[in-house]
Design an enzyme around this catalytic site. Structure first.
Site, PDB file in Angstrom:
ATOM      1  N   HIS A   9       0.699  -1.194   0.213  1.00 45.15           N
ATOM      2  CA  HIS A   9      -0.131  -0.134  -0.087  1.00 45.15           C
ATOM      3  C   HIS A   9       0.904   1.191  -0.215  1.00 45.15           C
ATOM      4  CE1 HIS A   9      -3.508  -2.586   1.595  1.00 45.15           C
ATOM      5  NE2 HIS A   9      -3.514  -2.574   0.533  1.00 45.15           N
ATOM      6  N   LYS A  13       5.104   1.572   0.780  1.00 38.14           N
ATOM      7  CA  LYS A  13       5.971   1.146  -0.363  1.00 38.14           C
ATOM      8  C   LYS A  13       7.215   1.555  -0.117  1.00 38.14           C
ATOM      9  CE  LYS A  13       2.579   1.734  -4.216  1.00 38.14           C
ATOM     10  NZ  LYS A  13       1.426   1.541  -3.602  1.00 38.14           N
ATOM     11  N   THR A  35       1.367  -5.872  -8.152  1.00 38.17           N
ATOM     12  CA  THR A  35       0.263  -4.823  -8.349  1.00 38.17           C
ATOM     13  C   THR A  35       1.070  -3.572  -9.080  1.00 38.17           C
ATOM     14  OG1 THR A  35       0.395  -3.811  -6.066  1.00 38.17           O
ATOM     15  CG2 THR A  35      -1.499  -5.490  -6.848  1.00 38.17           C
ATOM     16  N   GLY A  36       0.269  -2.887  -9.898  1.00 35.99           N
ATOM     17  CA  GLY A  36       0.832  -1.806 -10.877  1.00 35.99           C
ATOM     18  C   GLY A  36       1.815  -0.973 -10.405  1.00 35.99           C
ATOM     19  N   THR A  37       1.352  -0.235  -9.434  1.00 34.34           N
ATOM     20  CA  THR A  37       2.311   0.746  -8.974  1.00 34.34           C
ATOM     21  C   THR A  37       3.678   0.172  -8.214  1.00 34.34           C
ATOM     22  OG1 THR A  37       0.325   2.245  -8.717  1.00 34.34           O
ATOM     23  CG2 THR A  37       2.420   3.191  -7.942  1.00 34.34           C
ATOM     24  N   THR A  38       3.120  -0.705  -7.326  1.00 32.12           N
ATOM     25  CA  THR A  38       4.344  -1.546  -6.511  1.00 32.12           C
ATOM     26  C   THR A  38       5.350  -1.891  -7.622  1.00 32.12           C
ATOM     27  OG1 THR A  38       2.908  -2.174  -4.810  1.00 32.12           O
ATOM     28  CG2 THR A  38       4.825  -3.313  -4.952  1.00 32.12           C
ATOM     29  N   GLY A  56      -3.592  -2.000  -7.435  1.00 32.15           N
ATOM     30  CA  GLY A  56      -4.680  -2.631  -6.758  1.00 32.15           C
ATOM     31  C   GLY A  56      -5.924  -2.145  -6.462  1.00 32.15           C
ATOM     32  N   ASP A  61      -5.140  -6.935  -6.947  1.00 32.88           N
ATOM     33  CA  ASP A  61      -4.930  -7.832  -5.612  1.00 32.88           C
ATOM     34  C   ASP A  61      -5.713  -8.972  -6.329  1.00 32.88           C
ATOM     35  OD1 ASP A  61      -4.488  -6.129  -2.891  1.00 32.88           O
ATOM     36  OD2 ASP A  61      -4.850  -4.998  -4.765  1.00 32.88           O
ATOM     37  N   ASP A  81      -1.250  -1.729   4.607  1.00 36.20           N
ATOM     38  CA  ASP A  81      -0.974  -0.428   5.813  1.00 36.20           C
ATOM     39  C   ASP A  81      -2.032  -0.603   6.877  1.00 36.20           C
ATOM     40  OD1 ASP A  81      -0.617   1.744   7.183  1.00 36.20           O
ATOM     41  OD2 ASP A  81      -0.479   3.054   5.310  1.00 36.20           O
ATOM     42  N   HIS A  88     -10.723  -0.553  -1.664  1.00 39.70           N
ATOM     43  CA  HIS A  88     -10.777  -1.926  -1.893  1.00 39.70           C
ATOM     44  C   HIS A  88     -10.526  -2.946  -1.186  1.00 39.70           C
ATOM     45  CE1 HIS A  88      -6.439  -0.629  -2.390  1.00 39.70           C
ATOM     46  NE2 HIS A  88      -6.051  -1.951  -2.878  1.00 39.70           N
ATOM     47  N   ASP A  91     -11.044  -6.578  -1.633  1.00 41.67           N
ATOM     48  CA  ASP A  91     -10.055  -7.147  -2.501  1.00 41.67           C
ATOM     49  C   ASP A  91      -8.776  -7.538  -1.573  1.00 41.67           C
ATOM     50  OD1 ASP A  91     -11.687  -6.440  -4.232  1.00 41.67           O
ATOM     51  OD2 ASP A  91     -10.414  -5.695  -5.535  1.00 41.67           O
ATOM     52  N   ARG A  97      -6.858 -13.860   2.086  1.00 39.39           N
ATOM     53  CA  ARG A  97      -7.458 -15.348   2.380  1.00 39.39           C
ATOM     54  C   ARG A  97      -7.037 -16.367   1.413  1.00 39.39           C
ATOM     55  NH1 ARG A  97     -11.451 -17.739  -0.321  1.00 39.39           N
ATOM     56  NH2 ARG A  97     -12.625 -19.181   0.829  1.00 39.39           N
TER      57      ARG A  97
HETATM   58  O1  13P Z   1      -3.456  -1.135  -3.599  1.00 33.25           O
HETATM   59  C1  13P Z   1      -2.613  -1.987  -3.346  1.00 33.25           C
HETATM   60  C2  13P Z   1      -2.819  -3.486  -2.875  1.00 33.25           C
HETATM   61  O2  13P Z   1      -3.986  -3.491  -2.312  1.00 33.25           O
HETATM   62  C3  13P Z   1      -1.459  -1.912  -3.975  1.00 33.25           C
HETATM   63  O3  13P Z   1      -1.491  -1.482  -5.644  1.00 33.25           O
HETATM   64  P1  13P Z   1      -0.409  -0.627  -6.203  1.00 33.25           P
HETATM   65  O4  13P Z   1       0.898  -1.392  -6.445  1.00 33.25           O
HETATM   66  O5  13P Z   1      -1.222  -0.418  -7.513  1.00 33.25           O
HETATM   67  O6  13P Z   1      -0.350   0.656  -5.507  1.00 33.25           O
END
Ligand code: 13P
Length: 144
Positions: A9, A13, A35-38, A56, A61, A81, A88, A91, A97
């Site tokens: 989150h 990060k 996930t995208g940004t990570t 995410g 996720d 976090d 979300h 998710d 889970r």
């Molecule tokens: O929100 C996230 C995981 O729940 C992370 O998403 P990003 O890596 O796109 O910020």
């Protein structure tokens, strides 16, 4: 431990990036999903390619959850976090889970993530140096 999914989150990060830097060698021969940004931050930090799913909140996720259900993930590193709410959140819960359902290791903080890296390295040393270790491990697995 060949395939690792990593998610963090926004508030976590930097923590994840600092952590992967301390284990850059460990990640060199691993397939990484995120996930995208990570994922884009990880690729820039580690200088290696990372398969990036959607961000995410846009379904990333869930995409990683699907990969776990297909038994394509050996380990989930998810620095979620605990101090901020997520739009979300269902998710997030679903991803954790599925990791439990499919019995893969999940690290939600640096202490656990370090523990799993060290344990994996130790296991590799044992596999190389102790002839009976594979035998022992197979016996242990069949009881599990
Ligand atoms: O929100 C996230 C995981 O729940 C992370 O998403 P990003 O890596 O796109 O910020």
């Amino acid at each position: 431990m060949k395939t690792i999914a990593l998610v963090a989150h926004d508030g976590k990060k930097q923590d994840l990036l600092d952590w992967v830097k301390t284990h850059a060698d460990f990640f060199a021969d691993k397939a990484l999903y995120a996930t995208g940004t990570t994922g884009s931050l990880l690729a820039a930090t580690l200088g290696k390619s990372v398969h990036c799913f959607a961000s995410g909140p846009l379904g990333g996720d869930q995409q990683i959850g699907a990969l776990i259900a297909e038994q394509q993930v050996d380990w989930l590193v998810f620095f979620w976090d605990p101090l901020s709410s997520q739009p979300h959140d269902p998710d997030v819960k679903a991803l954790i889970r599925l990791a439990v359902v499919w019995n893969i290791p999940v690290a939600c903080n640096r202490a656990t993530a370090d523990f799993i890296v060290h344990s994996t390295l130790l296991q590799q040393d044992y596999q190389r140096d102790v002839p009976d270790f594979n035998l022992y491990q197979n016996r242990f697995k069949s009881k599990g």
